[in-house]
Write an enzyme that holds these catalytic residues in place. Structure first.
Site, short mmCIF file in Angstrom:
data_model
loop_
_atom_site.label_atom_id
_atom_site.label_comp_id
_atom_site.label_asym_id
_atom_site.label_seq_id
_atom_site.Cartn_x
_atom_site.Cartn_y
_atom_site.Cartn_z
N GLU A 46 -24.41 -0.34 32.11
CA GLU A 46 -25.23 -1.26 31.32
C GLU A 46 -24.73 -1.37 29.88
O GLU A 46 -24.47 -0.36 29.23
CB GLU A 46 -26.69 -0.76 31.32
CG GLU A 46 -27.30 -0.73 32.71
CD GLU A 46 -28.73 -0.21 32.73
OE1 GLU A 46 -29.32 0.02 31.65
OE2 GLU A 46 -29.28 -0.05 33.84
N ASP A 57 -28.94 2.55 40.51
CA ASP A 57 -29.73 3.71 40.09
C ASP A 57 -31.23 3.41 40.18
O ASP A 57 -32.06 4.29 39.94
CB ASP A 57 -29.31 4.23 38.70
CG ASP A 57 -29.48 3.20 37.60
OD1 ASP A 57 -29.86 2.05 37.88
OD2 ASP A 57 -29.23 3.57 36.42
N SER A 58 -31.58 2.17 40.59
CA SER A 58 -32.98 1.87 40.94
C SER A 58 -33.44 2.81 42.05
O SER A 58 -34.64 2.95 42.29
CB SER A 58 -33.13 0.41 41.38
OG SER A 58 -32.19 0.10 42.39
N GLU A 66 -29.97 -9.39 33.94
CA GLU A 66 -31.33 -8.99 34.33
C GLU A 66 -32.35 -9.50 33.30
O GLU A 66 -32.23 -9.23 32.10
CB GLU A 66 -31.42 -7.46 34.45
CG GLU A 66 -32.82 -6.99 34.83
CD GLU A 66 -32.88 -5.59 35.41
OE1 GLU A 66 -31.83 -4.94 35.56
OE2 GLU A 66 -34.00 -5.15 35.73
N LYS A 101 -20.72 0.07 38.09
CA LYS A 101 -21.48 -0.78 37.17
C LYS A 101 -22.05 0.10 36.05
O LYS A 101 -22.44 1.25 36.29
CB LYS A 101 -22.63 -1.48 37.91
CG LYS A 101 -23.55 -2.28 36.98
CD LYS A 101 -24.45 -3.23 37.75
CE LYS A 101 -25.72 -2.63 38.26
NZ LYS A 101 -26.62 -2.03 37.25
N ASP A 154 -23.81 2.42 40.57
CA ASP A 154 -24.17 2.55 39.16
C ASP A 154 -23.69 3.86 38.57
O ASP A 154 -23.87 4.93 39.18
CB ASP A 154 -25.71 2.51 39.01
CG ASP A 154 -26.21 1.12 38.68
OD1 ASP A 154 -25.53 0.40 37.94
OD2 ASP A 154 -27.31 0.77 39.16
O1 KIV Z 1 -30.11 -0.29 39.76
C1 KIV Z 1 -30.20 -1.42 40.25
O2 KIV Z 1 -30.68 -1.60 41.36
C2 KIV Z 1 -29.71 -2.53 39.47
C3 KIV Z 1 -30.06 -3.90 39.97
C4 KIV Z 1 -31.46 -4.19 39.63
C5 KIV Z 1 -29.15 -4.92 39.42
O3 KIV Z 1 -29.10 -2.35 38.47
#
Ligand code: KIV
Length: 257
Positions: free
Chosen positions: A116, A47-48, A183, A114, A86
């Site tokens: 958090e 989600d970056s 992280e 993924k 994510d």
């Molecule tokens: O969203 C993302 O790119 C991430 C990475 C920084 C691990 O969670």
């Protein structure tokens, strides 16, 4: 060269073999295809993308439909590497939402999801894994919590934080996660977690002792020059090269024939 499809089990087995795991973010078809051709075994539609592709200030604005759109594009590359995605902010607050939204990402081509958090999402992780969906954990600095945290900072300096991270890692491993992203965890604590749990740790800004490393790809290739995390040394100046090539080309149009 082994061309077998990489699965969550293959990623887990890399730790057992002592093989370092390279992981990178991939947000669309060409990026996923290039990274896969380079042999990266773990690809993340992170989600970056909210920050480095969509121009948001943080990741909390990313929606499920934006994630689905990017997962669809990345999945069209049919990578050999495992394609994780994510679950965006507030998409996994309940077990029902976590499973439903994981299934939506899987339907678009993700092969793992993924989210958090540690003990706070244990029930969600167990439910996702029970559906047969591989789960990638994420501990340490949690970007989706940036508004509570106020800034991106290192985790694990205080003893209580160290213990909490170790406990969260143990909980995620027991709940069935196949690996955990760490992280901005202090390198000694990241190393301790890595030694303690049987599943791989994938570090970002957490020192060299993790089982693997993940980076936001535009940071690695210098394609997001407006902000570079302190722990990153871009391996090329992509933005500078692109500006120069484009300027050159535009100038060449003005040259009298
Ligand atoms: O969203 C993302 O790119 C991430 C990475 C920084 C691990 O969670």
């Amino acid at each position: 060269m082994n061309h077998d499809k990489i699965t969550a089990d293959s990623i887990r087995a890399m730790k057992a073999r002592g093989e370092k795991i390279a992981a990178l973010t991939a947000y669309d078809f060409p990026m996923t295809r290039l990274l896969d051709e380079a042999g990266v075994p773990l690809l993340l539609v992170g989600d970056s993308l909210g920050m480095v592709v969509l121009g948001y200030g943080d990741t909390t604005l990313v929606t499920m439909s934006e994630m689905e759109h990017h997962v669809r594009a990345a999945a069209r590359a049919k990578p050999r590497g495992l394609l994780a995605a994510d679950l965006p902010y507030q998409s996994y607050g309940t077990v029902i939402d976590a499973v439903k939204n994981s299934q939506r990402l899987i339907k678009e081509g993700a092969e793992a999801v993924k989210a958090e958090g540690g003990r706070s999402i244990e029930a969600q992780v167990r439910a996702i894994v029970a559906e047969g969906i591989p789960f990638l954990g994420h501990l340490g600095m949690l970007p989706q919590h940036i508004h509570e945290e106020g800034r991106y900072h290192i985790k694990g300096k205080a003893e209580a934080e160290r213990q909490s991270l170790l406990e969260d890692a143990r909980i995620l491993a027991e709940a069935g996660a196949f690996a955990i992203v760490l992280e901005l965890v202090t390198p000694p604590v990241a190393a301790e977690i890595t030694k303690t749990i049987s599943i791989p740790t994938i570090g970002i800004g957490s020192g060299t002792e993790c089982d693997g490393q993940i980076l936001v790809t535009p940071d690695l290739v210098g394609m997001f020059p407006w902000f570079t995390p302190r722990f990153i040394k871009p391996k090329m100046n992509g933005a500078e090269q692109m500006r120069a090539v484009v300027q050159d080309w535009a100038k060449s149009l003005q040259t009298p024939k």
